[in-house]
Enzyme design. Structure first.
Site, PDB file in Angstrom:
ATOM      1  N   ARG A  20       0.828  -0.930  -0.388  1.00  0.00           N
ATOM      2  CA  ARG A  20       0.326  -0.441  -0.113  1.00  0.00           C
ATOM      3  C   ARG A  20       1.129   0.930  -0.017  1.00  0.00           C
ATOM      4  O   ARG A  20       0.387   2.362  -0.651  1.00  0.00           O
ATOM      5  CB  ARG A  20      -0.699  -0.069   0.993  1.00  0.00           C
ATOM      6  CG  ARG A  20      -1.640  -0.955   1.313  1.00  0.00           C
ATOM      7  CD  ARG A  20      -2.980  -1.573   2.485  1.00  0.00           C
ATOM      8  NE  ARG A  20      -1.857  -1.367   3.309  1.00  0.00           N
ATOM      9  CZ  ARG A  20      -3.155  -1.417   4.835  1.00  0.00           C
ATOM     10  NH1 ARG A  20      -3.588   0.058   4.936  1.00  0.00           N
ATOM     11  NH2 ARG A  20      -2.162  -1.542   5.375  1.00  0.00           N
ATOM     12  N   ASN A  38      -6.267  -3.204   2.518  1.00  0.00           N
ATOM     13  CA  ASN A  38      -5.915  -4.158   2.086  1.00  0.00           C
ATOM     14  C   ASN A  38      -7.447  -5.031   1.839  1.00  0.00           C
ATOM     15  O   ASN A  38      -8.259  -4.459   3.003  1.00  0.00           O
ATOM     16  CB  ASN A  38      -5.273  -4.622   3.799  1.00  0.00           C
ATOM     17  CG  ASN A  38      -4.035  -5.061   3.238  1.00  0.00           C
ATOM     18  OD1 ASN A  38      -3.057  -4.566   2.499  1.00  0.00           O
ATOM     19  ND2 ASN A  38      -3.356  -4.797   4.542  1.00  0.00           N
TER      20      ASN A  38
END
Length: 91
Positions: A20, A38
């Site tokens: 990320r 996520n």
């Protein structure tokens, strides 16, 4: 010109490897706005908005893995209507 908006689901070793944060860095470099998060099934969902050439480069870099530890096996991509995000953020 209206930006293009894509929903991208990344499969592979994409959680717990800085995916990320690496995605955020790539998005900022390419002036892509949207989100990365996520999902509970082990994938990562990206909403990416920007011009076509930048989105094409963004997808290429995500496919290669935004960090040395990430390993992307598949990207599922679908087009969305423009969401008009102002920045790119990690959820």
């Amino acid at each position: 010109m209206e930006p293009h908006c894509l929903k991208i689901i990344a499969h592979g070793l994409v959680q717990g490897v800085g995916f990320r944060y690496g995605t955020l860095q790539i998005a900022n470099r390419l002036t892509i706005t949207g989100t990365v998060q996520n999902l509970s099934d082990g994938t990562v969902k990206i909403i990416a908005e920007g011009n076509h050439p930048n989105l094409k480069e963004f997808i290429h870099l995500i496919k290669a893995g935004p960090t040395p530890f990430a390993h992307v096996t598949n990207l599922r991509i679908e087009e969305l209507p423009p969401q008009h995000y102002q920045l790119f953020m990690i959820k």
